[in-house]
Structures are given as structure tokens and as C-alpha cells.
Design an enzyme around this catalytic site. Structure first.
Site, short mmCIF file in Angstrom:
data_model
loop_
_atom_site.label_atom_id
_atom_site.label_comp_id
_atom_site.label_asym_id
_atom_site.label_seq_id
_atom_site.Cartn_x
_atom_site.Cartn_y
_atom_site.Cartn_z
N HIS A 1 36.77 40.92 35.39
CA HIS A 1 36.48 39.49 35.32
C HIS A 1 35.10 39.31 35.95
CE1 HIS A 1 41.01 38.90 35.10
NE2 HIS A 1 40.53 38.40 33.98
N ASP B 1 35.15 39.39 39.60
CA ASP B 1 35.50 40.66 40.27
C ASP B 1 34.20 41.37 40.63
OD1 ASP B 1 38.31 40.55 39.88
OD2 ASP B 1 38.10 41.35 37.85
#
Ligand code: 3MF
Ligand code: MG
Length: 343
Positions: A49, A52
Site C-alpha cells: 500500500h 506501507d
């Protein structure tokens, strides 16, 4: 058995075990430690993501974003890993409470596109031009809440804006029929690929198929995959399993529907998928699992996948052809069951 499959998963697959009815049950695992698990478990690719890779992404300047994403690229390279995909996590931000690209508020729609462009920037630094769009909140709790025709035009506009922003970006839409919304606008791969054709560059828009999402739509995951493969549009997968029409369970691959899993492997084998895509897993450890064994769902899924590759490759094709020619599908079915059971 030797195969050339490469496997990937997202860091969210190692998690603390919270569910809608209870709190976390396992300690958080730091990102760097998660990365250290990949190779040991047999994985080469990371599904990211955007946040992340760059935590608190919305508060970062363009220069900070670039610097942090570059650092992340070094960190994964240090573990011998590559970034497979990057995905804008629109659904956790309070702005996206009623959707991003299809929100009624034009300011929110604008935000969702800007955030997606930042996600493209992250991918560029990670050396990854495949963006996954799971359209989590692009749908409704009640149909009267949004105008669906407008919503579909806005989805095309958003994808066009992302495609125009970066000439190299490719977008894989991950369909899911429901959850968190009651009705999602893009529930199946058919919807996703029809939408793709309406964008400014259909060649750069394809799909990611998740086993559980197909089952939740009442469809067979291997047929969903075949639909995308026939169009050269299966750009990634989220293999897992699902016990019927319930909440999204993300069980270990093959754990609930072994024969369905076999057929997914067969269709990937038939298409030579190993040459083009990663075998991504989207699996959750059961909440009951103790911390020290909360990654086995990943290695088990991989092992089941490879065992099924072997089953697909050792199925007696000569006998199969004869049974098909005789239209003796009872015999064919029994042969499949015997082969899977090893009897
Ligand atoms: C939800 C999902 C998501 C997406 C992921 C990648 C949390 O059902 O499957 O996993 O796969 O966000 O975009
Ligand atoms: Mg998924």
C-alpha cells in the site's frame, strides 16, 4: 518440484488478529521484521500500500516522499525482494468515508485522484509500475445514496487522470462485490474489464483476481481468471479461500475448496502465468493463532499451491482426452477426485 513461479504477499497479511468483534491478540510486527520473513517463507515480491512504503503519506512533501520511497526500495533490495504492486489506501482516510473516486463531494473526488498520483510517485521510486485499485468504498450502503451512472463516469475519469499522470503506469482493478460497502460498483472482472475499455488507454488497464472475492460474487474463481487471461489482462492474483457467502475470510489457499483451488492452478498453468505474473496471496492467520506461528498461513498456502501445480502437471491427459471425447464427465470427475486424493 521445480517451477518458475514467484510468490508475493502484502505486509498486511502478517497482522495482530483484531476483528470487528474483538481487539488485537498478537503484538505488532515491525515492518523491517516483516520484510525479513519474506525469503524465509519462500516469497520474492512485496505488495505495497502507498502508506506501507511512506507512512503518513499525506503529510509528506514531494521530496520527503521520494526520499522515503527510495529508502524502502533499498530496504527490500537488501532482503533480495522487489515491489510487485503499489495500491492507494483510500479507504482508511476519513476523507474517503463515503468513497473516493465516486464520492458525492467533488473535493473528495479530487483528493482521491491526488492521493492516487502520490501512490504512482511511490511506485516509481520502488521500481514498480503496477498499481492495484481495490475500489473498497466505491459503492453504496443504500442505493439511493449516490447516482450510479455518474459514479461509473467518475471511475473512468479517475483512472484516466492516473493514466495521464504517468505514461508507464498500469492499473489492475481488484473487483469485490461487497464489504465494506453493501454494493460495490465493480463486483466482478467482467465489470472491471468493461470499465477498462472506456478509459483513455485500455491497454494499460487490467485486473487482479482474488479467490475469495469471486466466491463472494457467487462465481467460480478459475472462470474469472480465464476471462481475464483470455484478454491478457490477468496482471496479478490474490489467492486465498472462502467458505461460502460470508464475510471476506482470506483463508489459506485451498483450505476450504481444494478442487476449486486445483482449477485455479490449472488455468494459471494453461496460460503460462508463471512467465508473466506473481502468485500473490491475500491470506489471514486465524485469530486463534499464537504469535510465533502467525506466518504459517503464508508458507502453507504456497506449499498447497505448489502441490497443486504438481497435481495439474501429473493429471493423465491422455485419459482426460478420451473421457472428454466420450462425454463421460462422471468418469472425468472421478478421475479428478482420485488424482487429488491420491487413490
Ligand atoms: C480486501 C482486499 C485488500 C486488497 C489490498 C490491495 C486488504 O478484501 O483484498 O486487502 O487486496 O488492499 O489493494
Ligand atoms: Mg485482496
Amino acid at each position: 518440484m521445480a517451477t518458475n513461479y514467484r510468490f508475493s504477499f502484502g505486509p498486511w497479511n502478517i497482522h495482530e488478529g483484531a476483528d470487528p468483534f474483538g481487539p488485537t491478540v498478537r503484538p505488532s510486527v515491525e515492518f523491517a521484521r516483516k520484510l525479513s520473513f519474506y525469503k524465509k517463507l519462500g516469497f520474492d515480491g512485496v505488495q505495497f500500500h502507498d502508506d506501507d512504503a511512506v507512512p503518513n503519506i499525506e503529510e509528506k512533501s514531494a521530496a520527503e516522499l521520494k526520499k522515503q520511497a527510495k529508502e524502502m526500495k533499498r530496504a527490500i533490495a537488501g532482503e533480495g525482494l522487489v515491489a510487485e504492486i503499489v495500491a492507494p489506501r483510500l479507504w482508511e482516510n476519513s476523507k474517503g468515508i463515503d468513497g473516493g473516486y465516486t464520492a458525492n463531494d467533488p473535493a473528495v473526488r479530487k483528493w482521491a485522484i491526488e492521493r492516487s498520483k502520490r501512490c504512482v510517485d511511490v511506485g516509481r521510486e520502488l521500481g514498480c509500475n503496477l498499481m492495484v485499485l481495490w475500489l473498497a468504498r466505491e459503492g453504496t450502503y443504500i442505493r439511493e445514496a449516490k447516482r450510479a451512472i455518474d459514479a461509473h463516469h467518475w471511475l473512468v475519469e479517475a483512472i484516466d487522470a492516473i493514466l495521464a499522470y504517468d505514461k508507464k503506469i498500469r492499473i489492475a482493478i481488484e473487483p469485490k462485490p461487497n464489504e465494506p460497502m453493501d454494493h460495490a460498483y465493480i463486483p466482478t472482472i467482467g465489470h472491471a474489464l468493461a470499465l477498462a475499455e472506456r478509459t483513455r488507454d485500455p491497454r494499460r488497464v487490467g485486473g487482479l483476481i482474488e479467490t475469495a472475492h469471486a466466491i463472494l460474487a457467487g462465481l467460480d474463481p478459475s472462470d474469472e481468471m480465464a476471462f481475464a487471461l483470455a484478454a491478457n489482462k490477468l496482471w496479478s492474483v490474490h489467492l486465498n479461500d472462502q467458505n461460502g457467502l460470508k464475510y471476506d475470510q482470506d483463508k489459506a489457499f485451498g483450505a476450504a475448496n481444494l478442487r476449486m483451488a486445483f482449477n485455479q492452478v490449472r488455468v494459471l498453468e494453461a496460460a503460462g502465468y508463471a512467465k508473466t505474473g506473481f502468485v500473490g496471496l491475500d491470506v489471514k492467520a486465524m485469530r486463534t493463532q499464537r504469535a510465533e506461528v502467525a506466518t504459517t498461513h503464508l508458507s502453507n498456502s504456497r506449499r498447497i499451491f505448489l502441490a497443486l501445480v504438481e497435481k495439474a502437471r501429473t493429471f493423465d491427459t491422455k485419459a482426460e482426452k478420451q473421457m472428454i471425447a466420450a462425454r463421460d464427465y462422471e468418469a472425468l470427475e472421478m478421475a479428478v477426485i482420485k488424482h487429488l486424493m491420491g487413490i
